[in-house]
Design a protein around this motif. Structure first.
Motif, mmCIF file in Angstrom:
data_model
loop_
_atom_site.group_PDB
_atom_site.id
_atom_site.type_symbol
_atom_site.label_atom_id
_atom_site.label_comp_id
_atom_site.label_asym_id
_atom_site.label_seq_id
_atom_site.Cartn_x
_atom_site.Cartn_y
_atom_site.Cartn_z
ATOM 1 N N UNK A 199 -6.541 -3.274 3.034
ATOM 2 C CA UNK A 199 -5.859 -3.065 4.310
ATOM 3 C C UNK A 199 -5.752 -4.379 5.074
ATOM 4 N N UNK A 200 -4.620 -4.532 5.780
ATOM 5 C CA UNK A 200 -4.340 -5.779 6.487
ATOM 6 C C UNK A 200 -4.055 -5.510 7.960
ATOM 7 N N UNK A 201 -4.281 -6.521 8.764
ATOM 8 C CA UNK A 201 -3.932 -6.456 10.176
ATOM 9 C C UNK A 201 -2.444 -6.130 10.308
ATOM 10 N N UNK A 202 -2.110 -5.146 11.122
ATOM 11 C CA UNK A 202 -0.718 -4.759 11.315
ATOM 12 C C UNK A 202 -0.272 -3.599 10.448
ATOM 13 N N UNK A 203 -1.074 -3.224 9.439
ATOM 14 C CA UNK A 203 -0.752 -2.021 8.661
ATOM 15 C C UNK A 203 -0.769 -0.799 9.576
ATOM 16 N N UNK A 204 0.108 0.147 9.309
ATOM 17 C CA UNK A 204 0.149 1.390 10.076
ATOM 18 C C UNK A 204 -0.343 2.518 9.179
ATOM 19 N N UNK A 205 -1.497 3.088 9.517
ATOM 20 C CA UNK A 205 -2.051 4.198 8.743
ATOM 21 C C UNK A 205 -1.254 5.462 9.043
ATOM 22 N N UNK A 206 -0.839 6.151 7.964
ATOM 23 C CA UNK A 206 -0.025 7.352 8.135
ATOM 24 C C UNK A 206 -0.677 8.619 7.568
#
Length: 298
Positions: free
Chosen positions: A244-251
């Motif tokens: 996971x990276x900064x700015x990823x949007x968990x859905x």
């Protein structure tokens, strides 16, 4: 025999049978909660109703016996004790809240410090979906019976018309009855029996909700308006190791939509996926991506 008398006798039989597995906790001058012999040698009661967890005993129909704390989970209001001599005490027949409907008759069953079974009768008033307690515990369904919980009834059983224990009664807001469902109790008992503590999942991220643009939702065929954007990823955390990276949007989490950070916290608080891989659906660079992440323990 009249139908009313038959119904009355049936109700009394249900209370007598289910009440055999109900105990009083640590009787004394102050009002003490009741408890349920949930599994052989394991007593379940309301955690918040106990002033102390040390040197407690129970009163059953057969007498007084000491109990020892196995573990507690204040977030779900469950405390579990071990009972060394459990042969003489019947074990509760546990049911499933999935069988309940609003309007079904139910009984709240307790035991007095003198050893007498006590009961109150009502109906299922509210039956809803899972919810998160004020202290972060995941409760599998919102179950509120229309019962009067008298002094000493907290920690006692909610019993359905088949005589099965479908939960543990506790005090909700303003003294109203609230039931911790059997599914939640089973999950907590399993964890405490296995580890002696309640495992809480850990990802190692900072989160905040984010509204998705109509253009992005249309391009990805999304039906939900929001997701959870990562504003921090701790180095060497499960999230970092899992990609996971900064700015990823968990859905999504194993197909469960994530609309708000509280959704993520609720799933982590369950603790049943600690050490296991979870499929996390994310939006990255305008595309849907799925990562497999091993959940750590907080």
């Amino acid at each position: 025999m009249s139908a009313i008398l038959e119904l009355s006798n049936s109700c009394a039989d249900i209370v007598a049978a289910a009440g055999a597995a109900i105990v009083a906790i640590n009787p004394g001058k102050r009002v003490s909660p009741s408890g349920i012999h949930w599994r052989k040698g394991l007593i379940v009661t309301s955690d918040e109703s106990l002033q102390s967890h040390d040197e407690l005993s129970i009163v059953s129909a057969t007498g007084t016996m000491p109990i020892t704390l196995l573990g507690r989970d204040p977030s779900t209001d469950i405390a579990v004790f071990t009972l060394a001599d459990a042969e003489s005490l019947p074990v509760a027949t546990v049911g499933d809240t999935a069988t309940l409907k609003v309007g079904h008759l139910v009984w709240g069953i307790a035991r007095s410090p003198e050893g007498d079974v006590r009961a109150t009768m009502g109906a299922v008033s509210i039956l809803g979906s899972s919810w998160q307690s004020m202290s972060g515990g995941m409760i599998d369904c919102y179950l509120r019976p229309d019962l009067t919980l008298y002094r000493g009834f907290a920690g006692g059983a909610l019993v359905d018309a088949t005589g099965r224990v479908v939960g543990m009664n506790t005090m909700g807001k303003r003294g109203t009855a609230l039931t911790i469902p059997s599914e939640t109790i089973d999950r907590v008992v399993n964890q405490l029996a296995a580890k002696g503590r309640i495992a809480r999942g850990y990802l190692g991220v900072g989160m905040q909700p984010v509204r998705l643009s109509p253009q992005l939702s249309a391009a990805l065929n999304l039906t939900v308006p929001t997701g959870v954007i990562l504003i921090n990823v701790e180095p060497q955390s499960p999230a970092d190791i899992g990609g996971l990276l900064l700015g990823d949007i968990l859905m999504s989490w194993d197909g469960i939509p994530l609309l708000d950070p509280s959704d993520v916290r609720a799933l982590l608080n369950r603790g049943d996926r600690v050490g296991q891989d979870v499929k996390i659906g994310i939006i990255r660079g305008g595309a849907l991506v799925e990562l497999s992440i091993e959940i750590g323990e907080r």
